[in-house]
Design a protein around this motif. Structure first.
Motif, PDB file in Angstrom:
ATOM      1  N   UNK A   1       7.876 -12.150   2.723  1.00 21.37           N
ATOM      2  CA  UNK A   1       8.239 -11.055   1.829  1.00 21.37           C
ATOM      3  C   UNK A   1       7.413 -11.115   0.550  1.00 21.37           C
ATOM      4  N   UNK A   2       7.228 -12.314   0.016  1.00 24.08           N
ATOM      5  CA  UNK A   2       6.407 -12.474  -1.178  1.00 24.08           C
ATOM      6  C   UNK A   2       4.978 -12.023  -0.950  1.00 24.08           C
ATOM      7  N   UNK A   3       4.421 -12.401   0.210  1.00 23.69           N
ATOM      8  CA  UNK A   3       3.058 -11.988   0.545  1.00 23.69           C
ATOM      9  C   UNK A   3       2.984 -10.475   0.699  1.00 23.69           C
ATOM     10  N   UNK A   4       3.998  -9.889   1.294  1.00 24.55           N
ATOM     11  CA  UNK A   4       4.071  -8.427   1.426  1.00 24.55           C
ATOM     12  C   UNK A   4       4.005  -7.762   0.055  1.00 24.55           C
ATOM     13  N   UNK A   5       4.818  -8.248  -0.882  1.00 22.52           N
ATOM     14  CA  UNK A   5       4.841  -7.654  -2.216  1.00 22.52           C
ATOM     15  C   UNK A   5       3.488  -7.777  -2.910  1.00 22.52           C
ATOM     16  N   UNK A   6       2.873  -8.939  -2.798  1.00 23.20           N
ATOM     17  CA  UNK A   6       1.581  -9.154  -3.455  1.00 23.20           C
ATOM     18  C   UNK A   6       0.503  -8.255  -2.848  1.00 23.20           C
ATOM     19  N   UNK A   7       0.456  -8.181  -1.523  1.00 19.92           N
ATOM     20  CA  UNK A   7      -0.574  -7.374  -0.865  1.00 19.92           C
ATOM     21  C   UNK A   7      -0.392  -5.885  -1.151  1.00 19.92           C
ATOM     22  N   UNK A   8       0.820  -5.400  -0.982  1.00 14.33           N
ATOM     23  CA  UNK A   8       1.070  -3.964  -1.128  1.00 14.33           C
ATOM     24  C   UNK A   8       0.902  -3.515  -2.571  1.00 14.33           C
ATOM     25  N   UNK A   9       1.482  -4.260  -3.510  1.00 14.29           N
ATOM     26  CA  UNK A   9       1.470  -3.765  -4.882  1.00 14.29           C
ATOM     27  C   UNK A   9       0.173  -4.091  -5.619  1.00 14.29           C
ATOM     28  N   UNK A  10      -0.604  -5.031  -5.115  1.00 16.99           N
ATOM     29  CA  UNK A  10      -1.976  -5.180  -5.614  1.00 16.99           C
ATOM     30  C   UNK A  10      -2.797  -3.960  -5.203  1.00 16.99           C
ATOM     31  N   UNK A  11      -2.626  -3.545  -3.943  1.00 13.87           N
ATOM     32  CA  UNK A  11      -3.322  -2.349  -3.469  1.00 13.87           C
ATOM     33  C   UNK A  11      -2.856  -1.116  -4.234  1.00 13.87           C
ATOM     34  N   UNK A  12      -1.536  -1.009  -4.455  1.00 13.02           N
ATOM     35  CA  UNK A  12      -1.012   0.135  -5.190  1.00 13.02           C
ATOM     36  C   UNK A  12      -1.595   0.193  -6.595  1.00 13.02           C
ATOM     37  N   UNK A  13      -1.678  -0.969  -7.261  1.00 15.10           N
ATOM     38  CA  UNK A  13      -2.226  -1.008  -8.622  1.00 15.10           C
ATOM     39  C   UNK A  13      -3.647  -0.450  -8.639  1.00 15.10           C
ATOM     40  N   UNK A  14      -4.451  -0.887  -7.676  1.00 18.53           N
ATOM     41  CA  UNK A  14      -5.844  -0.445  -7.626  1.00 18.53           C
ATOM     42  C   UNK A  14      -5.951   1.038  -7.288  1.00 18.53           C
TER      43      UNK A  14
END
Length: 259
Positions: free
Chosen positions: A203-216
């Motif tokens: 779940x932590x990896x999901x949050x980091x991957x998705x919301x890093x992409x969202x930020x960009x």
């Protein structure tokens, strides 16, 4: 420079006066795909598949209510606070994925109380299904020519002719690709590694991957707020708490000696 022109009819099929829209069909596909992923995971791990019907109902309600409230309160608060009944007018459009994610987490918490399974254990599994769910939802946005990117002269810019004749960043496709890559990554990790034993890691990896992409990706999106944004977009600001939680969960999973 020639750019691809996107002009899909939003109606997928019309029969006997009834219309099925691409958005609705793809949203239904998102729910079905997420359900099938959870069913496969539950079957593999010997969990009660029949309980997924309740989880599906809870999550659909949580996602819709959370996404709607987040859109109303964070993207156009003045209008909706002045016209509270308009909050119920979901058919007019306006769903925020950050709120949908929070709604799904709240729904899962209620489900976990019933099932007596560890909350983070369930979040890890639901994250995988959520990733493929998000892919189909963003494809629905693309079909609907919504959540547009800023104008661009890049060769992969797309002209959404239902909106205007400017080539734009296909922000929906950027996000769809991010969700799809996240799904493949998380699914393979769950299937082939022992990381799933560290509760909260997936779940932590999901949050980091998705919301890093969202930020960009937010940096090339047309603003969806009804007010002037300062320093960061509303989408970027809403991504920060999710990113922090993601990094904390990953750190906790690897620091903890318990699997």
């Amino acid at each position: 420079m020639e750019h691809f022109v996107w002009n899909l009819d939003p109606v997928l099929i019309e029969m006997f006066g009834l219309k099925v829209h691409w958005y609705g069909a793809l949203f239904a596909a998102a729910i079905a795909a997420g359900f099938q992923v959870m069913k496969r995971i539950y079957t593999k791990e010997g969990l009660p598949v029949e309980s997924l019907d309740n989880l599906l109902i809870y999550c659909v309600i949580g996602i819709v209510v959370g996404a709607r409230l987040a859109h109303c309160l964070f993207y156009d608060p003045d209008f909706y606070l002045s016209n509270p009944m308009k909050i119920l007018a979901i058919w007019e459009g306006g769903l925020a994925s950050h709120g949908g994610g929070l709604g799904a987490i709240i729904a899962l918490f209620y489900y976990h109380k019933q099932m007596k399974l560890p909350f983070l254990f369930l979040l890890d599994r639901l994250a995988i299904a959520t990733a493929i769910f998000g892919f189909f939802v963003r494809m629905a946005n693309f079909a609907n020519s919504e959540i547009l990117g800023e104008p661009t002269d890049k060769p992969w810019g797309i002209i959404f002719s239902r909106v205007d004749l400017l080539p734009r960043h296909p922000a929906q496709l950027y996000e769809a690709i991010a969700y799809l890559l996240t799904f493949v990554c998380l699914y393979l990790i769950h299937k082939h590694t022992q990381l799933k034993q560290k509760h909260g890691a997936i779940f932590g990896l999901f949050l980091v991957m998705i919301f890093s992409a969202r930020w960009a990706i937010e940096s090339v999106k047309v603003s969806q707020t009804a007010y002037q944004e300062q320093f960061v977009t509303a989408g970027q600001a809403l991504s920060i708490p999710f990113l922090i939680v993601g990094f904390v969960l990953l750190a906790s999973a690897f620091i903890s000696k318990k699997d």
